[in-house]
Design a protein around this motif. Structure first.
Motif, mmCIF file in Angstrom:
data_model
loop_
_atom_site.group_PDB
_atom_site.id
_atom_site.type_symbol
_atom_site.label_atom_id
_atom_site.label_comp_id
_atom_site.label_asym_id
_atom_site.label_seq_id
_atom_site.Cartn_x
_atom_site.Cartn_y
_atom_site.Cartn_z
ATOM 1 N N GLU A 63 0.834 -1.200 0.000
ATOM 2 C CA GLU A 63 0.000 0.000 0.000
ATOM 3 C C GLU A 63 0.865 1.245 0.000
ATOM 4 O O GLU A 63 1.984 1.235 0.492
ATOM 5 N N GLU A 64 0.351 2.312 -0.575
ATOM 6 C CA GLU A 64 1.052 3.585 -0.602
ATOM 7 C C GLU A 64 0.622 4.389 0.615
ATOM 8 O O GLU A 64 -0.531 4.758 0.748
ATOM 9 N N SER A 65 1.540 4.616 1.530
ATOM 10 C CA SER A 65 1.215 5.376 2.731
ATOM 11 C C SER A 65 2.410 6.208 3.153
ATOM 12 O O SER A 65 3.539 5.941 2.766
ATOM 13 N N GLY A 66 2.142 7.208 3.967
ATOM 14 C CA GLY A 66 3.188 8.069 4.475
ATOM 15 C C GLY A 66 3.805 7.498 5.737
ATOM 16 O O GLY A 66 3.325 6.523 6.307
ATOM 17 N N VAL A 67 4.887 8.132 6.182
ATOM 18 C CA VAL A 67 5.583 7.717 7.391
ATOM 19 C C VAL A 67 5.521 8.869 8.383
ATOM 20 O O VAL A 67 5.782 10.019 8.025
ATOM 21 N N ILE A 68 5.154 8.552 9.619
ATOM 22 C CA ILE A 68 5.158 9.537 10.690
ATOM 23 C C ILE A 68 6.182 9.091 11.722
ATOM 24 O O ILE A 68 6.106 7.981 12.245
ATOM 25 N N ILE A 69 7.151 9.956 11.989
ATOM 26 C CA ILE A 69 8.172 9.665 12.989
ATOM 27 C C ILE A 69 7.763 10.368 14.273
ATOM 28 O O ILE A 69 7.641 11.587 14.308
ATOM 29 N N GLN A 70 7.530 9.582 15.328
ATOM 30 C CA GLN A 70 7.172 10.123 16.638
ATOM 31 C C GLN A 70 8.418 10.064 17.514
ATOM 32 O O GLN A 70 8.723 9.038 18.090
ATOM 33 N N ALA A 71 9.128 11.166 17.574
ATOM 34 C CA ALA A 71 10.356 11.207 18.361
ATOM 35 C C ALA A 71 10.088 11.900 19.683
ATOM 36 O O ALA A 71 9.403 12.920 19.735
ATOM 37 N N ASP A 72 10.618 11.346 20.755
ATOM 38 C CA ASP A 72 10.516 11.958 22.065
ATOM 39 C C ASP A 72 11.307 13.268 22.057
ATOM 40 O O ASP A 72 12.265 13.417 21.301
ATOM 41 N N SER A 73 10.881 14.205 22.904
ATOM 42 C CA SER A 73 11.584 15.490 22.936
ATOM 43 C C SER A 73 13.018 15.335 23.437
ATOM 44 O O SER A 73 13.867 16.177 23.173
ATOM 45 N N GLY A 74 13.331 14.241 24.118
ATOM 46 C CA GLY A 74 14.690 13.978 24.585
ATOM 47 C C GLY A 74 15.538 13.194 23.603
ATOM 48 O O GLY A 74 16.693 12.880 23.875
ATOM 49 N N THR A 75 15.005 12.862 22.447
ATOM 50 C CA THR A 75 15.742 12.109 21.436
ATOM 51 C C THR A 75 16.844 12.974 20.838
ATOM 52 O O THR A 75 16.644 14.162 20.597
ATOM 53 N N SER A 76 18.000 12.375 20.564
ATOM 54 C CA SER A 76 19.078 13.138 19.936
ATOM 55 C C SER A 76 18.756 13.391 18.472
ATOM 56 O O SER A 76 18.038 12.619 17.830
ATOM 57 N N HIS A 77 19.293 14.474 17.961
ATOM 58 C CA HIS A 77 19.067 14.828 16.564
ATOM 59 C C HIS A 77 19.648 13.777 15.628
ATOM 60 O O HIS A 77 19.090 13.489 14.568
ATOM 61 N N GLY A 78 20.746 13.174 16.027
ATOM 62 C CA GLY A 78 21.388 12.153 15.200
ATOM 63 C C GLY A 78 20.508 10.925 15.012
ATOM 64 O O GLY A 78 20.428 10.365 13.919
ATOM 65 N N ALA A 79 19.825 10.507 16.077
ATOM 66 C CA ALA A 79 18.939 9.338 15.973
ATOM 67 C C ALA A 79 17.774 9.640 15.038
ATOM 68 O O ALA A 79 17.400 8.814 14.203
ATOM 69 N N PHE A 80 17.208 10.841 15.174
ATOM 70 C CA PHE A 80 16.110 11.223 14.285
ATOM 71 C C PHE A 80 16.591 11.271 12.836
ATOM 72 O O PHE A 80 15.910 10.793 11.922
ATOM 73 N N ALA A 81 17.781 11.837 12.609
ATOM 74 C CA ALA A 81 18.311 11.956 11.254
ATOM 75 C C ALA A 81 18.553 10.574 10.638
ATOM 76 O O ALA A 81 18.285 10.367 9.447
ATOM 77 N N ARG A 82 19.045 9.622 11.425
ATOM 78 C CA ARG A 82 19.271 8.269 10.904
ATOM 79 C C ARG A 82 17.952 7.582 10.534
ATOM 80 O O ARG A 82 17.846 6.942 9.485
#
Length: 133
Positions: free
Chosen positions: A95-114
């Protein structure tokens, strides 16, 4: 003709068989249950950051969660950053669907970027970031 008329005018009770109609209703009910899109949660509770503006997104999106200690989850199961790409690729084949990343406010920027990079490499076209309203 009078004999035929006498046959139908008698006091015989005529019943309507409802079982075919009930069968059709059950088949329709099963069809609608099977074709309904169910929302699959990310599996963990994250403390989302605040944002200046928000937008409601599609319900059948792929939800990836990143905890405060940079662990990546999908459907309550820890998949790690390396598990993001195969999981999204497998879902996007059906199926064609979007991706939503739910990152905690304490998550490092590097983890989100990866995680964002893995989702992009998997072929996701619409990648969004979840925030508080």
């Amino acid at each position: 003709m009078s004999r035929a008329r006498e046959k139908y005018d008698s006091d015989e009770k005529v019943d309507i068989n409802l079982s075919p109609m009930i069968d059709c209703i059950f088949i329709l009910l099963i069809f609608f249950i099977v074709t309904t899109v169910f929302v699959e949660e990310s599996g963990i509770e994250v403390n989302k950051p605040q944002a200046a503006s928000t937008q409601a997104l599609d319900k059948n999106s792929i939800l990836i969660a990143i905890s405060a200690d940079d662990r990546v989850y999908y459907g309550g199961e820890e998949i790690g950053v390396s598990g993001v790409r195969p999981r999204i690729q497998r879902i996007l084949t059906t199926e064609e669907s979007g991706v939503i990343i739910q990152a905690d406010s304490g998550t490092s920027h590097g983890a989100f970027a990866r995680v964002y990079g893995e989702a992009k490499a998997a072929g996701a076209k619409n990648i969004h970031f979840a925030t508080k309203q």
